[in-house]
Design a protein around this motif. Structure first.
Motif, PDB file in Angstrom:
ATOM      1  N   ASN A 170       6.827   7.720 -15.431  1.00  0.00           N
ATOM      2  CA  ASN A 170       7.165   8.021 -14.033  1.00  0.00           C
ATOM      3  C   ASN A 170       5.918   8.051 -13.160  1.00  0.00           C
ATOM      4  OD1 ASN A 170      10.081   8.381 -14.075  1.00  0.00           O
ATOM      5  ND2 ASN A 170       9.706  10.178 -15.348  1.00  0.00           N
ATOM      6  N   GLU A 171       4.861   8.665 -13.685  1.00  0.00           N
ATOM      7  CA  GLU A 171       3.598   8.715 -12.939  1.00  0.00           C
ATOM      8  C   GLU A 171       3.003   7.321 -12.788  1.00  0.00           C
ATOM      9  OE1 GLU A 171      -0.825  10.778 -13.331  1.00  0.00           O
ATOM     10  OE2 GLU A 171       0.855  11.623 -14.472  1.00  0.00           O
ATOM     11  N   ALA A 172       3.087   6.535 -13.857  1.00  0.00           N
ATOM     12  CA  ALA A 172       2.580   5.158 -13.795  1.00  0.00           C
ATOM     13  C   ALA A 172       3.314   4.364 -12.720  1.00  0.00           C
ATOM     14  CB  ALA A 172       2.731   4.481 -15.150  1.00  0.00           C
ATOM     15  N   ALA A 173       4.644   4.490 -12.680  1.00  0.00           N
ATOM     16  CA  ALA A 173       5.437   3.766 -11.680  1.00  0.00           C
ATOM     17  C   ALA A 173       5.034   4.162 -10.270  1.00  0.00           C
ATOM     18  CB  ALA A 173       6.921   4.033 -11.901  1.00  0.00           C
ATOM     19  N   SER A 174       4.765   5.451 -10.068  1.00  0.00           N
ATOM     20  CA  SER A 174       4.344   5.941  -8.756  1.00  0.00           C
ATOM     21  C   SER A 174       2.988   5.353  -8.360  1.00  0.00           C
ATOM     22  CB  SER A 174       4.272   7.472  -8.780  1.00  0.00           C
ATOM     23  OG  SER A 174       3.789   7.962  -7.556  1.00  0.00           O
ATOM     24  N   CYS A 175       2.048   5.301  -9.315  1.00  0.00           N
ATOM     25  CA  CYS A 175       0.726   4.725  -9.034  1.00  0.00           C
ATOM     26  C   CYS A 175       0.839   3.242  -8.694  1.00  0.00           C
ATOM     27  CB  CYS A 175      -0.199   4.908 -10.238  1.00  0.00           C
ATOM     28  SG  CYS A 175      -0.708   6.605 -10.549  1.00  0.00           S
ATOM     29  N   TYR A 176       1.662   2.515  -9.446  1.00  0.00           N
ATOM     30  CA  TYR A 176       1.818   1.082  -9.176  1.00  0.00           C
ATOM     31  C   TYR A 176       2.509   0.853  -7.826  1.00  0.00           C
ATOM     32  CZ  TYR A 176       0.469   0.274 -14.047  1.00  0.00           C
ATOM     33  OH  TYR A 176      -0.215   0.225 -15.235  1.00  0.00           O
ATOM     34  N   ALA A 177       3.414   1.754  -7.443  1.00  0.00           N
ATOM     35  CA  ALA A 177       4.055   1.643  -6.127  1.00  0.00           C
ATOM     36  C   ALA A 177       3.006   1.763  -5.016  1.00  0.00           C
ATOM     37  CB  ALA A 177       5.127   2.713  -5.966  1.00  0.00           C
ATOM     38  N   LYS A 178       2.054   2.686  -5.199  1.00  0.00           N
ATOM     39  CA  LYS A 178       0.971   2.843  -4.216  1.00  0.00           C
ATOM     40  C   LYS A 178       0.078   1.609  -4.193  1.00  0.00           C
ATOM     41  CE  LYS A 178       0.853   7.883  -4.603  1.00  0.00           C
ATOM     42  NZ  LYS A 178       0.138   9.038  -5.197  1.00  0.00           N
ATOM     43  N   ALA A 179      -0.153   1.023  -5.369  1.00  0.00           N
ATOM     44  CA  ALA A 179      -0.957  -0.202  -5.430  1.00  0.00           C
ATOM     45  C   ALA A 179      -0.266  -1.342  -4.682  1.00  0.00           C
ATOM     46  CB  ALA A 179      -1.198  -0.590  -6.892  1.00  0.00           C
ATOM     47  N   ILE A 180       1.047  -1.454  -4.845  1.00  0.00           N
ATOM     48  CA  ILE A 180       1.818  -2.491  -4.145  1.00  0.00           C
ATOM     49  C   ILE A 180       1.779  -2.251  -2.640  1.00  0.00           C
ATOM     50  CG2 ILE A 180       4.159  -3.394  -3.767  1.00  0.00           C
ATOM     51  CD1 ILE A 180       4.625  -2.819  -6.817  1.00  0.00           C
ATOM     52  N   GLN A 181       1.899  -0.996  -2.243  1.00  0.00           N
ATOM     53  CA  GLN A 181       1.845  -0.670  -0.813  1.00  0.00           C
ATOM     54  C   GLN A 181       0.496  -1.063  -0.226  1.00  0.00           C
ATOM     55  OE1 GLN A 181       2.500   3.486   0.014  1.00  0.00           O
ATOM     56  NE2 GLN A 181       2.986   3.121   2.138  1.00  0.00           N
ATOM     57  N   ALA A 182      -0.581  -0.878  -1.006  1.00  0.00           N
ATOM     58  CA  ALA A 182      -1.920  -1.225  -0.533  1.00  0.00           C
ATOM     59  C   ALA A 182      -2.140  -2.733  -0.503  1.00  0.00           C
ATOM     60  CB  ALA A 182      -2.973  -0.555  -1.421  1.00  0.00           C
ATOM     61  N   ASN A 183      -1.459  -3.472  -1.405  1.00  0.00           N
ATOM     62  CA  ASN A 183      -1.575  -4.934  -1.409  1.00  0.00           C
ATOM     63  C   ASN A 183      -0.259  -5.540  -1.900  1.00  0.00           C
ATOM     64  OD1 ASN A 183      -2.117  -7.633  -1.628  1.00  0.00           O
ATOM     65  ND2 ASN A 183      -4.132  -7.356  -2.540  1.00  0.00           N
ATOM     66  N   PRO A 184       0.667  -5.818  -0.975  1.00  0.00           N
ATOM     67  CA  PRO A 184       2.007  -6.281  -1.350  1.00  0.00           C
ATOM     68  C   PRO A 184       2.048  -7.675  -1.989  1.00  0.00           C
ATOM     69  CG  PRO A 184       1.955  -5.446   0.913  1.00  0.00           C
ATOM     70  CD  PRO A 184       0.545  -5.606   0.476  1.00  0.00           C
ATOM     71  N   ARG A 185       0.930  -8.416  -1.968  1.00  0.00           N
ATOM     72  CA  ARG A 185       0.943  -9.774  -2.500  1.00  0.00           C
ATOM     73  C   ARG A 185       0.448  -9.865  -3.934  1.00  0.00           C
ATOM     74  NH1 ARG A 185       4.134 -12.954  -0.082  1.00  0.00           N
ATOM     75  NH2 ARG A 185       2.920 -14.764  -0.730  1.00  0.00           N
ATOM     76  N   PHE A 186       0.092  -8.742  -4.543  1.00  0.00           N
ATOM     77  CA  PHE A 186      -0.492  -8.766  -5.880  1.00  0.00           C
ATOM     78  C   PHE A 186       0.614  -8.616  -6.913  1.00  0.00           C
ATOM     79  CE2 PHE A 186      -3.344  -6.925  -9.240  1.00  0.00           C
ATOM     80  CZ  PHE A 186      -4.131  -8.053  -9.382  1.00  0.00           C
ATOM     81  N   ASN A 187       1.000  -9.717  -7.571  1.00  0.00           N
ATOM     82  CA  ASN A 187       2.235  -9.728  -8.357  1.00  0.00           C
ATOM     83  C   ASN A 187       2.184  -8.882  -9.630  1.00  0.00           C
ATOM     84  OD1 ASN A 187       0.715 -11.336 -10.084  1.00  0.00           O
ATOM     85  ND2 ASN A 187       1.814 -13.226  -9.616  1.00  0.00           N
ATOM     86  N   LEU A 188       1.006  -8.692 -10.229  1.00  0.00           N
ATOM     87  CA  LEU A 188       0.924  -7.957 -11.490  1.00  0.00           C
ATOM     88  C   LEU A 188       1.525  -6.559 -11.379  1.00  0.00           C
ATOM     89  CD1 LEU A 188      -0.098  -7.544 -14.400  1.00  0.00           C
ATOM     90  CD2 LEU A 188      -2.295  -6.831 -13.419  1.00  0.00           C
TER      91      LEU A 188
END
Length: 393
Positions: A313-331
């Motif tokens: 759950n924590e990992a998913a939250s961190c990756y959501a923040k990463a996507i918000q910071a750069n929505p084009r990074f597919n990984l």
């Protein structure tokens, strides 16, 4: 090179003790900014001639020949002290950044160090963004290698191949003007990495990226950002973590407040399995420069650590923040979806998969996991989560 003057901070409290505190902090800020090798910092003896005088920053800019001025004030209130700082463009007087800090006087030296670190960390990306805008205003026939590098930077923000090719064009022109320009070598390596990872895994891009990255490191450059970018490219394209982390350590020895080196160092440590170092680097980078263009790397590093430790759950939250910071990074779409699936939240993951396939139709998990900056344990978890979601392998 862009230049900056740090003026003596104004003592607003009338307490002579705060004068020493303010002067000491400004000296530390000058020393910290001097580690940013692409930024010319006016010596204390020159900038302090304005101490106690009411001066216009435009006058300071003309007299000292600087493009930027950093000024501030110190005010004591009981047992607490409040410090303000602002970065100004000397030619126009325009505000580029401002912030306020507070702390207890009993922790005066720790407070001084914290403020110095924060100011130095924030000034670097603020000045760079202003320099990019300045370069855009110049006529094409007046561009030098540094201006061409600045013009390349906005095209790299998306981390997508089409934009990377535009950036590479500017950087190749910069290398024609200055073949030994280490920064251009590092960033053109990044362009090749983007084209390799998101443009079909062409071996020629991988080879060219590594060649330019190693050239940047071998140049003996003392620019922390250049070393950090080259280090990341080596970590991604060859997984040579020893060389990459050595370059990160060198970058941080040159500029301990380099948010870029901390962000990329955190990501490399997370990938090489050093969770403690990854967490320390990422958290420090996010404190120093939370709105940095590469802040997604800090959230990604923290996500990797949580994912590896089965804190899904924590990992998913961190990756959501990463996507918000750069929505084009597919990984990070792959990783967030996989983390949600492993947390038993597969239904929440499906719209994320949809977003991913909009960005990269036809992308396969096996391709991404093979080349991404992930160690085997993370790759295994990614594949396990992808299977739960029925993602194309």
């Amino acid at each position: 090179r862009p230049s900056i003057a740090v003026l003596a901070f104004q003592n607003m409290s009338g307490d002579p003790e705060q004068e020493y505190f303010a002067d000491g902090m400004v000296e530390d800020i000058i020393a910290g900014l001097s580690r940013i090798k692409w930024l010319f910092v006016i010596a204390r003896n020159s900038s302090f001639v304005y101490k106690g005088k009411a001066v216009d920053v435009r006058q300071v800019g003309r007299e000292l020949g600087v493009r930027y001025v950093l000024e501030g004030s110190v005010r004591k209130a009981g047992e607490r002290v409040r410090i303000t700082a602002q970065l100004l463009e000397a030619e126009t007087g325009a505000h580029l950044w401002a912030d306020r800090y507070e702390g207890k006087l009993e922790d005066v030296f720790d407070l001084q160090d914290q403020i110095t670190e924060k100011v130095v960390g924030v000034v670097e990306p603020s000045v760079r963004q202003s320099e990019i805008e300045r370069s855009r205003r110049k006529r094409p026939e007046n561009l030098d290698a540094y201006d061409l590098y600045l013009r390349a930077l906005p095209h790299m923000a998306s981390l997508m191949p089409a934009d990377a090719r535009i950036a590479a064009g500017f950087l190749k022109d910069a290398l024609k003007l200055d073949p030994n320009y280490a920064t251009a070598h590092a960033f053109i390596a990044w362009c090749h990495e983007i084209c390799f990872m998101r443009g079909g895994f062409d071996e020629a891009d991988k080879i060219a990226g590594l060649r330019h990255a190693h050239t940047a490191i071998a140049s003996g450059t003392d620019d922390a950002t250049t070393l950090a970018v080259a280090a990341l490219m080596i970590a991604i394209l060859s997984k040579d973590y020893k060389v990459a982390l050595s370059a990160i350590e060198r970058a941080l020895s040159l500029n301990p407040s380099s948010a870029t080196a901390l962000y990329w160092g955190g990501l490399i440590h997370a990938t090489s399995g050093n969770s403690a170092a990854a967490t320390a680097y990422a958290n420090r980078a996010l404190r120093l420069s939370p709105f940095d263009p590469v802040a997604f790397a800090g959230h990604g590093a923290l996500g990797h650590v949580a994912f590896q430790e089965a804190r899904y759950n924590e990992a998913a939250s961190c990756y959501a923040k990463a996507i918000q910071a750069n929505p084009r990074f597919n990984l990070y779409y792959f990783l967030q979806a996989a983390a949600l699936a492993l947390a038993g939240r597969a239904e929440e993951a499906r719209p994320i998969v949809g977003q991913l396939l909009e960005i990269n139709p036809g992308v396969r998990v096996s391709e991404v996991s093979k080349y991404a900056l992930l160690h085997q344990a993370l790759t295994d978890k990614l594949m396990e989560g992808a299977r739960l979601l029925g993602l194309p392998e």
